[in-house]
Enzyme design. Structure first.
Site, PDB file in Angstrom:
ATOM      1  N   GLN A 181       0.813  -1.213   0.000  1.00 47.07           N
ATOM      2  CA  GLN A 181       0.000   0.000   0.000  1.00 47.07           C
ATOM      3  C   GLN A 181       0.855   1.277   0.000  1.00 47.07           C
ATOM      4  OE1 GLN A 181      -3.143   0.406  -0.489  1.00 47.07           O
ATOM      5  NE2 GLN A 181      -3.777  -1.730  -0.374  1.00 47.07           N
ATOM      6  N   CYS A 194      -9.719  -8.141  -0.106  1.00 45.44           N
ATOM      7  CA  CYS A 194      -9.469  -9.576  -0.133  1.00 45.44           C
ATOM      8  C   CYS A 194     -10.407 -10.332   0.798  1.00 45.44           C
ATOM      9  CB  CYS A 194      -8.045  -9.871   0.297  1.00 45.44           C
ATOM     10  SG  CYS A 194      -6.882  -8.908  -0.627  1.00 45.44           S
TER      11      CYS A 194
END
Lengths: 381, 403
Positions: free
Chosen positions: A178, A323
């Site tokens: 990220q 996810c």
């Protein structure tokens, strides 16, 4: 369309797709083949590696191409744990890792390893001294996520790296998936041995990623085969995807230089506006957070319902990490931060790209004002 | 205000008259070549110095490239200000603050080569030092052992301020010593020999013997890659690829196997000499080291050397293998050199090579067959590439564009 789920994935840039397409047809050879098409594909692969390495300010030989973040995390964690098991079976991580790290650790626990999960404070941050205190004689690996994928909290990787420098026998891995686009780490300064990066988070293509492996770091491969990628990751290299990733990384760094300030301002604006919405509780810390993620809870409301309402209006956000967002489970990150079950149950993640503009955030805020009071009435929150 | 210049210093030893001008022109050319990707950079020559105007380029990328250029003794990031005391004070402060690294103690060394500037060096030291002290915390002056030396040079065209210097590669600018033909095999030694010849100012014409299909595309690519690394230290390099298959087959067929290695080397040297003549190169450079392998005994060198009277420079002649490996690692050729592709020295390698070949025998064996047409043909069909010249290499350019 207002797409605000860029931490899940980003729209590939057109230039990146062009590179993919041209490389896929012009250099289709297998880089391991001896003939000219093979040599050409290998040359392009080498150039892409050099380009990526120079952006990351590391050596070409320290970059291993993978299929993405999940593979990078698994390879770094299991690869070091397995390779050095004779020296020790103790590993350190945090309670707020991405599932691809946590599940890898869970498997290692099943194999008899011992894992210390460091706690976090209300901001979702671990304390560097806790890392050092957890180190034992038999510790072989410390793995800490750099930017949290749910809340955007930045972990003090540099400070941890500095402390761990005193323990040369253990390896330090960070999940930089990220952070790579919006909070780039200086790998040398951070003193990390391993660093996971994934291309589709910065407008590259899915199925491509990199693992930085500092010279002198030995790990055991997950995939065995033809000896590609210095025998650490066998399998025919995804040359066009890798070329596209190198290009995406270059463009992303250019964008970061240009847009970073604007993105922090955009985030500040969104945080201010969320304050004005009745019942909204922001989980992203005020300071020390990546500029592209805002996590907010609406206690009492079901996040799936909010997502549905937004998507109907062509605004797209997600619940916690993409996810695991299909599972109807509370956020382990927000739970670990001690923000309570209600907030963990009702968290929504809004994430920007370099292209996100203020008008889009205004639209999101307007829609919140419209739907949240209504839902509260219906759901009795 | 930010670092907008790089100041380049070069050794002035033995530099007089025309030599000096050649030296400076070559150095400037080589710098321009090394930083050609940074299109907005400008290289300028002043009295005994060179400057790079950085414009919008990333200083660190440019600095990295300068480290490899021969003929530079040291270089520094510099800030340019007007010849005005206030501007100089502020520039020095910024230069000090923006420097990376330990910044606890400093001293100021002002030099006033532009005498119309009204403040004397000693006074300027004090003005600048005081300004830095006033605007920083926990920073002190240490004139004997400072972390940072803030050098202020007042020149006619402006004042340059630098903090610290980086060592250059030394040596002489590539091209100032003339041209040599480098026998480049693809192994560890010959690129290092080329590098050392370049260090003393030699410009290189690389010669490689290629025996398709016995040596493959990759072996050839490897040599191109090695040559490409050498371009970092000078400029573009011409690589001459000699088609060697037929001659090698002829040697294999007509020379006793114990002497085939010796004769092959004699043939290579003859061909290299002719290429050298064509390119106006005044010497041959190779990677031989005394006694390192069977073909590099003194007897062997003596017998091989017989075929030419062009000087053969052997920069590695007294070096140990380990020393050569260290240099090759340092210049970045090692990893490529060790890639395991057959080259023309290994494919027909007989198991019974003599280690002490004799001249008379070599001559006698060569007389048994007319090799001259083969030598001529090899020279005639040499393929010449320019490495480091992007326009010429379209495929590579296309690939770079993709990234």
């Amino acid at each position: 369309m207002v797409y605000l789920d860029n931490s899940a994935t980003t729209l590939p840039w057109q230039e990146v797709l062009d590179t993919y397409q041209q490389a896929a047809s012009a250099y289709f050879g297998n880089p391991s083949s001896l003939h000219r098409p093979g040599v050409e594909a290998e040359t392009l692969l080498g150039k892409a590696r050099e380009a990526a390495a120079s952006i990351l300010k590391v050596k070409s030989s320290e970059v291993i191409f993978t299929s993405g973040g999940t593979e990078g995390n698994n390879l770094a964690i299991k690869g070091t744990a397995v390779e050095h098991q004779n020296r020790g079976k103790h590993l350190i991580t945090s309670a707020v890792e991405h599932p691809s790290a946590l599940e890898a650790f869970a498997q290692l626990e099943a194999f008899g390893y011992e894992v210390t999960y460091l706690p976090v404070n209300k901001e979702g941050r671990i304390r560097p001294e806790d890392v050092e205190n957890a180190v034992r004689e038999d510790t072989t690996l410390v793995s800490i996520i750099h930017v949290n994928n749910e809340t955007g909290t930045i972990q003090p990787i540099e400070e941890i790296g500095k402390r761990l420098a005193a323990y040369p026998k253990l390896y330090f891995h960070t999940d930089h998936v990220q952070g790579a686009a919006h909070v780039p780490l200086d790998l040398g300064k951070a003193n990390v041995d391993l660093c996971t990066i994934s291309a589709h988070k910065f407008h590259g293509l899915k199925g491509t990623g990199m693992l930085y492996i500092k010279d002198g770091t030995v790990l055991s491969p997950l995939f065995h085969g033809g000896g590609q990628e210095q025998k650490i990751r066998a399998g025919t290299e995804n040359v066009p995807g890798i070329a596209a990733m190198a290009k995406a990384l270059r463009l992303a760094r250019e964008q970061h230089t240009k847009e970073a300030k604007r993105m922090y301002e955009l985030q500040k604006y969104l945080l201010q506006e969320l304050e004005k919405i009745d019942g909204a509780q922001v989980n992203t810390p005020q300071t020390g957070a990546a500029p592209h993620i805002v996590n907010v809870s609406f206690p009492g409301l079901k996040p799936e319902v909010i997502i549905q309402a937004l998507t109907k209006r062509d605004i797209h956000v997600s619940t916690k990490s993409a996810c695991s967002s299909k599972l109807n489970e509370p956020s382990h990150v927000i739970e670990a931060a001690g923000l309570g079950q209600e907030r963990a149950d009702s968290a929504i993640r809004i994430s920007f790209s370099f292209e996100t503009i203020k008008e889009e955030i205004e639209k999101l805020i307007d829609v919140f004002h419209e739907i949240i009071p209504e839902m509260k009435k219906v759901m009795g929150a | 205000m930010k670092y907008d210049h790089i100041l380049i210093r070069y050794g002035e030893l033995a530099l007089k008259g025309k030599n000096r001008k050649d030296f400076e022109n070559k150095l400037k050319e080589n710098i321009q070549f090394a930083i050609r990707e940074h299109r907005t950079c400008k290289v300028k020559r002043t009295y005994g110095r060179m400057f790079i105007e950085l414009h919008d380029e990333n200083p660190n990328d440019v600095l990295e490239k300068l480290k490899h250029i021969f003929g530079i003794s040291s270089f520094s990031l510099a800030m340019k200000t007007e010849n005005d005391v206030e501007a100089i004070k502020e520039g020095a402060l910024q230069a000090f603050l923006q420097r990376e690294g330990n910044n606890r103690t400093f001293k100021v060394s002002a030099r006033r080569s532009y005498k119309p500037f009204p403040i004397r060096s000693q006074d300027l030291n004090q003005h600048v030092g005081a300004h830095i002290l006033r605007n920083t915390e926990n920073v002190t002056v240490d004139v004997h052992n400072p972390d940072v030396e803030v050098v202020v040079e007042v020149r006619e065209q402006g004042t340059y301020i630098t903090c610290g210097r980086i060592d250059g590669a030394g040596g002489l600018p590539v091209g100032t010593a003339g041209k040599v033909a480098l026998m480049l095999s693809g192994g560890i030694d010959s690129p290092v020999a080329g590098y050392l010849a370049m260090k003393r100012g030699a410009e290189i014409e690389a010669v490689h013997f290629h025996s398709p299909p016995y040596t493959n595309e990759r072996a050839r690519k490897k040599v191109e890659d090695l040559t490409n690394i050498l371009t970092k230290f000078g400029g573009s390099i011409r690589l001459h690829i000699v088609p060697f298959t037929e001659l090698q087959k002829a040697i294999h067929a007509h020379i006793p196997s114990s002497y085939s290695m010796t004769i092959m080397r004699r043939m290579m040297l003859r061909i290299t000499e002719r290429i050298a003549q064509k390119q106006d190169a005044k010497a041959v450079v190779n990677g031989e080291s005394l006694g390192q392998v069977a073909s590099q005994t003194l007897e062997s060198m003596h017998t091989i050397n017989e075929v030419t009277n062009i000087p053969i420079l052997r920069p590695l002649v007294t070096m140990d293998k380990q020393e050569v490996v260290e240099v090759s690692e340092q210049i970045g050729t090692y990893d490529i050199s060790v890639l395991p592709y057959e080259d023309c020295c290994t494919i027909f390698l007989p198991s019974d090579s003599v280690t002490k070949p004799r001249r008379d025998k070599a001559v006698r064996f060569e007389e048994a067959f007319d090799f001259e047409p083969y030598i001529n043909e090899a020279v005639q069909y040499v393929e010449t590439l320019t490495i480091g010249n992007e326009q010429e290499n379209k495929t590579e350019q296309k690939m770079n564009d993709l990234l």
